[in-house]
Design a protein around this motif. Structure first.
Motif, PDB file in Angstrom:
ATOM      1  N   GLU A 273       0.853  -1.186   0.000  1.00 61.43           N
ATOM      2  CA  GLU A 273       0.000   0.000   0.000  1.00 61.43           C
ATOM      3  C   GLU A 273       0.886   1.233   0.000  1.00 61.43           C
ATOM      4  O   GLU A 273       2.012   1.207   0.513  1.00 61.43           O
ATOM      5  CB  GLU A 273      -0.879  -0.018   1.251  1.00 61.43           C
ATOM      6  CG  GLU A 273      -2.033   0.945   1.251  1.00 61.43           C
ATOM      7  CD  GLU A 273      -2.946   0.743   2.453  1.00 61.43           C
ATOM      8  OE1 GLU A 273      -3.953   1.471   2.554  1.00 61.43           O
ATOM      9  OE2 GLU A 273      -2.640  -0.145   3.296  1.00 61.43           O
ATOM     10  N   PHE A 275       0.959   5.691   0.537  1.00 64.79           N
ATOM     11  CA  PHE A 275       0.273   6.817   1.156  1.00 64.79           C
ATOM     12  C   PHE A 275       0.966   8.099   0.707  1.00 64.79           C
ATOM     13  O   PHE A 275       2.141   8.308   1.032  1.00 64.79           O
ATOM     14  CB  PHE A 275       0.316   6.702   2.681  1.00 64.79           C
ATOM     15  CG  PHE A 275      -0.279   5.431   3.226  1.00 64.79           C
ATOM     16  CD1 PHE A 275      -1.588   5.392   3.682  1.00 64.79           C
ATOM     17  CD2 PHE A 275       0.476   4.264   3.278  1.00 64.79           C
ATOM     18  CE1 PHE A 275      -2.128   4.224   4.188  1.00 64.79           C
ATOM     19  CE2 PHE A 275      -0.053   3.080   3.777  1.00 64.79           C
ATOM     20  CZ  PHE A 275      -1.370   3.066   4.231  1.00 64.79           C
ATOM     21  N   ASP A 280      -1.808  14.706   0.512  1.00 62.03           N
ATOM     22  CA  ASP A 280      -2.732  14.514   1.634  1.00 62.03           C
ATOM     23  C   ASP A 280      -3.230  15.858   2.140  1.00 62.03           C
ATOM     24  O   ASP A 280      -2.423  16.687   2.607  1.00 62.03           O
ATOM     25  CB  ASP A 280      -2.031  13.744   2.763  1.00 62.03           C
ATOM     26  CG  ASP A 280      -2.991  13.357   3.864  1.00 62.03           C
ATOM     27  OD1 ASP A 280      -3.211  14.187   4.766  1.00 62.03           O
ATOM     28  OD2 ASP A 280      -3.539  12.235   3.816  1.00 62.03           O
ATOM     29  N   ARG A 282      -4.898  16.762   4.815  1.00 53.00           N
ATOM     30  CA  ARG A 282      -4.731  17.033   6.251  1.00 53.00           C
ATOM     31  C   ARG A 282      -3.290  17.394   6.586  1.00 53.00           C
ATOM     32  O   ARG A 282      -3.033  18.256   7.447  1.00 53.00           O
ATOM     33  CB  ARG A 282      -5.205  15.826   7.061  1.00 53.00           C
ATOM     34  CG  ARG A 282      -6.720  15.694   7.099  1.00 53.00           C
ATOM     35  CD  ARG A 282      -7.194  14.295   7.380  1.00 53.00           C
ATOM     36  NE  ARG A 282      -6.913  13.386   6.281  1.00 53.00           N
ATOM     37  CZ  ARG A 282      -7.433  12.175   6.162  1.00 53.00           C
ATOM     38  NH1 ARG A 282      -8.266  11.721   7.082  1.00 53.00           N
ATOM     39  NH2 ARG A 282      -7.133  11.407   5.130  1.00 53.00           N
ATOM     40  N   ARG A 301      -2.802  16.120  13.167  1.00 43.49           N
ATOM     41  CA  ARG A 301      -2.882  15.710  11.766  1.00 43.49           C
ATOM     42  C   ARG A 301      -1.700  14.810  11.387  1.00 43.49           C
ATOM     43  O   ARG A 301      -1.879  13.788  10.719  1.00 43.49           O
ATOM     44  CB  ARG A 301      -2.908  16.944  10.861  1.00 43.49           C
ATOM     45  CG  ARG A 301      -4.203  17.742  10.934  1.00 43.49           C
ATOM     46  CD  ARG A 301      -5.340  16.943  10.317  1.00 43.49           C
ATOM     47  NE  ARG A 301      -6.582  17.714  10.254  1.00 43.49           N
ATOM     48  CZ  ARG A 301      -7.521  17.698  11.193  1.00 43.49           C
ATOM     49  NH1 ARG A 301      -7.335  16.986  12.297  1.00 43.49           N
ATOM     50  NH2 ARG A 301      -8.623  18.406  11.039  1.00 43.49           N
ATOM     51  N   ALA A 304      -2.020  11.386  13.214  1.00 50.07           N
ATOM     52  CA  ALA A 304      -3.121  10.590  12.641  1.00 50.07           C
ATOM     53  C   ALA A 304      -2.694   9.967  11.321  1.00 50.07           C
ATOM     54  O   ALA A 304      -3.053   8.818  11.019  1.00 50.07           O
ATOM     55  CB  ALA A 304      -4.348  11.467  12.447  1.00 50.07           C
ATOM     56  N   PHE A 305      -1.945  10.706  10.515  1.00 52.07           N
ATOM     57  CA  PHE A 305      -1.436  10.159   9.253  1.00 52.07           C
ATOM     58  C   PHE A 305      -0.497   8.990   9.532  1.00 52.07           C
ATOM     59  O   PHE A 305      -0.562   7.949   8.865  1.00 52.07           O
ATOM     60  CB  PHE A 305      -0.703  11.247   8.470  1.00 52.07           C
ATOM     61  CG  PHE A 305      -0.162  10.786   7.139  1.00 52.07           C
ATOM     62  CD1 PHE A 305      -0.930  10.859   5.989  1.00 52.07           C
ATOM     63  CD2 PHE A 305       1.119  10.271   7.041  1.00 52.07           C
ATOM     64  CE1 PHE A 305      -0.434  10.433   4.765  1.00 52.07           C
ATOM     65  CE2 PHE A 305       1.633   9.834   5.827  1.00 52.07           C
ATOM     66  CZ  PHE A 305       0.848   9.922   4.677  1.00 52.07           C
ATOM     67  N   GLU A 307      -0.475   6.965  12.077  1.00 46.72           N
ATOM     68  CA  GLU A 307      -1.253   5.808  12.523  1.00 46.72           C
ATOM     69  C   GLU A 307      -2.000   5.163  11.376  1.00 46.72           C
ATOM     70  O   GLU A 307      -2.172   3.936  11.348  1.00 46.72           O
ATOM     71  CB  GLU A 307      -2.210   6.234  13.633  1.00 46.72           C
ATOM     72  CG  GLU A 307      -1.487   6.613  14.916  1.00 46.72           C
ATOM     73  CD  GLU A 307      -2.416   6.899  16.075  1.00 46.72           C
ATOM     74  OE1 GLU A 307      -1.979   6.756  17.236  1.00 46.72           O
ATOM     75  OE2 GLU A 307      -3.588   7.264  15.825  1.00 46.72           O
ATOM     76  N   ARG A 308      -2.428   5.980  10.420  1.00 44.76           N
ATOM     77  CA  ARG A 308      -3.111   5.417   9.257  1.00 44.76           C
ATOM     78  C   ARG A 308      -2.145   4.560   8.422  1.00 44.76           C
ATOM     79  O   ARG A 308      -2.512   3.499   7.928  1.00 44.76           O
ATOM     80  CB  ARG A 308      -3.700   6.549   8.416  1.00 44.76           C
ATOM     81  CG  ARG A 308      -4.647   6.077   7.329  1.00 44.76           C
ATOM     82  CD  ARG A 308      -5.539   7.198   6.833  1.00 44.76           C
ATOM     83  NE  ARG A 308      -4.816   8.190   6.055  1.00 44.76           N
ATOM     84  CZ  ARG A 308      -4.538   9.423   6.465  1.00 44.76           C
ATOM     85  NH1 ARG A 308      -4.893   9.805   7.681  1.00 44.76           N
ATOM     86  NH2 ARG A 308      -3.905  10.274   5.693  1.00 44.76           N
ATOM     87  N   VAL A 309      -0.922   5.008   8.280  1.00 47.48           N
ATOM     88  CA  VAL A 309       0.082   4.228   7.550  1.00 47.48           C
ATOM     89  C   VAL A 309       0.429   2.955   8.312  1.00 47.48           C
ATOM     90  O   VAL A 309       0.489   1.860   7.736  1.00 47.48           O
ATOM     91  CB  VAL A 309       1.360   5.064   7.311  1.00 47.48           C
ATOM     92  CG1 VAL A 309       2.436   4.208   6.629  1.00 47.48           C
ATOM     93  CG2 VAL A 309       1.047   6.295   6.465  1.00 47.48           C
ATOM     94  N   GLY A 311      -1.353   1.388  10.513  1.00 44.62           N
ATOM     95  CA  GLY A 311      -2.487   0.495  10.737  1.00 44.62           C
ATOM     96  C   GLY A 311      -2.650   0.113  12.192  1.00 44.62           C
ATOM     97  O   GLY A 311      -3.192  -0.942  12.510  1.00 44.62           O
ATOM     98  N   LYS A 313      -2.306   1.971  16.582  1.00 45.27           N
ATOM     99  CA  LYS A 313      -2.031   3.121  17.422  1.00 45.27           C
ATOM    100  C   LYS A 313      -0.526   3.267  17.594  1.00 45.27           C
ATOM    101  O   LYS A 313       0.170   2.290  17.893  1.00 45.27           O
ATOM    102  CB  LYS A 313      -2.691   2.970  18.796  1.00 45.27           C
ATOM    103  CG  LYS A 313      -4.208   3.137  18.787  1.00 45.27           C
ATOM    104  CD  LYS A 313      -4.579   4.600  18.570  1.00 45.27           C
ATOM    105  CE  LYS A 313      -6.083   4.815  18.675  1.00 45.27           C
ATOM    106  NZ  LYS A 313      -6.434   6.236  18.415  1.00 45.27           N
TER     107      LYS A 313
END
Length: 426
Positions: A273, A275, A280, A282, A301, A304-305, A307-309, A311, A313
């Motif tokens: 994946e 990113f 982005d 945000r 911001r 959060a990015f 953590e999104r990468v 997957g 916390k």
């Protein structure tokens, strides 16, 4: 594409994809610029705020020298086992590596293992920090002629390119890497019986990608040194100025896969994946809200990015490190750009390889005609692997088969014997 300031967008693309420049844009070639990104990540490995690796706080009491293989564990996994003995302060480790690892076969082997431990963990916050700083310092700049500038000085718009094509996107790839088990680590504390594994490249690995306006992709992987893929780029003296402490080495770990490498090198990184950092919204909001530091909104911001990468916390230390490293990286990049140091960066950075003892002996002793034949043979089989015609096991078999050939067979002077033919995919 998202921009921090509205007029930045005019420097990039029209709706139909045609490129124009309403004002002057300085294009910095990615190939000459990437060593600066590598050196930023290298300095982050020595940051006092970064937790010290457990193996650098304990004596190494076994002999994990390069000739040693991997150990098998009850869950079926394999890795090079590191036995941790008595605790040692990092200051003592730095002063006497012989005390830290008494059975290292040479000081160079001890130093390399030290550097590999130093490189383990915190890869994602390091990459994200460098890319956010890159976006902040390059992709928010606008062209203002001296006649219109409040300071009376020309303000430059700066962007990256690769050859003649602008870099239109960059970000983080999440995937996995082909690594042999003996090049990964597992740790056992003799004192308290604790066992834990090191970083696993087959589960989680990260690297940077850069995409040109023409749709061509390039990658920069600065996280493979821990796995003994020790491709290095020379960074002294051009890339180590402005708020950076003295380096212990003139090289920094970096694998930049340019056009030549894409054609000839095996494919060892496998993408799951990606990113985008540059696109982005945000992150752009976080950067646009910052001048020299990030407010709470910007920190939220960025984390959060991350953590999104990941997957998952992220830990408090990961969040603290990424924000600290963004600030530091912004300062270094800004200093280089303000003083136009990038104009002195070499167009073709010097790339080297740090081998284990004896790893390159056969290559060094190879006659020039055999060396040329080997390079041709290697490129052919690497291309087969990249096209999916063979897998990495068959690639390794092909390389081993080279060693079984006679000199005449290597040079194509005689036909190969049947028993020594290189493997083919079934």
């Amino acid at each position: 594409m998202w921009y921090v300031q509205h007029d930045c967008s005019q420097a990039d693309a029209t709706a139909n994809g045609e490129w124009f420049q309403p004002g002057k844009t300085d294009r910095i070639d990615l190939k000459s610029f990437y060593p600066l990104l590598a050196v930023l990540m290298d300095f982050q490995r020595c940051d006092p705020l970064r937790p010290t690796h457990p193996a650098l706080r304990h004596q190494i009491i076994n002999s994990p020298n390069p000739s040693e293989g991997s150990c098998s564990f009850p869950d079926g996994s394999k890795a090079r086992l590191i036995l941790l003995g008595d605790e040692m302060p990092i200051e003592r480790v730095l002063l006497s590596q012989e005390d830290w690892w008494p059975t290292a076969i040479t000081p160079a082997v001890g130093q390399k293992l030290f550097q590999r431990f130093l490189s383990e963990h915190y890869l994602l916050p390091s990459i994200l920090a460098v890319l956010v700083a890159l976006m902040s310092e390059l992709y928010t700049t606008t062209y203002v002629p001296a006649s219109e500038s409040p300071t009376g000085s020309l303000q430059r718009r700066m962007r990256l390119k690769y050859h003649n094509s602008p870099i239109a996107d960059f970000g983080i790839v999440k995937g996995w890497a082909d690594v042999e088990s003996q090049d990964t680590f597992a740790y056992y504390s003799v004192k308290d019986g604790t066992f834990f594994k090191g970083q696993d490249p087959t589960e989680e690995h990260y690297w940077m990608y850069f995409t040109t306006a023409a749709g061509e992709d390039f990658i920069l992987d600065c996280g493979m040194f821990v796995y003994n893929l020790c491709i290095m780029v020379e960074v002294e003296p051009h890339y180590t100025r402005h708020h950076l402490p003295p380096m212990t080495s003139k090289y920094a770990p970096a694998y930049f896969q340019d056009r030549e490498h894409k054609r000839n090198a095996p494919n060892i990184q496998h993408e799951k994946e990606r990113f985008s950092v540059l696109r982005d919204p945000r992150l752009m909001e976080a950067v646009s809200g910052s001048v020299r530091s990030f407010d709470r909104y910007g920190v939220t911001r960025v984390c959060a990015f991350m953590e999104r990468v990941a997957g998952r916390k992220c830990t408090k230390i990961e969040k603290d490190l990424v924000m600290h490293w963004i600030t530091d990286s912004c300062g270094v990049i800004r200093g280089n750009l303000e003083r136009q140091e990038h104009l002195n960066f070499p167009a073709e950075p010097t790339v080297g390889f740090q081998p284990d003892p004896g790893e390159m002996d056969d290559r060094d002793k190879m006659p020039p005609d055999e060396n040329e034949a080997w390079l041709k043979y290697m490129r052919k089989w690497n291309r087969k692997q990249r096209k999916g015609e063979i897998d990495r096991v068959q690639l390794a078999e092909a390389f081993r088969a080279w060693g079984l050939k006679s000199r005449e067979e290597k040079l194509g002077l005689v036909k190969e014997k049947t028993a020594k033919k290189t493997p083919s995919r079934k």
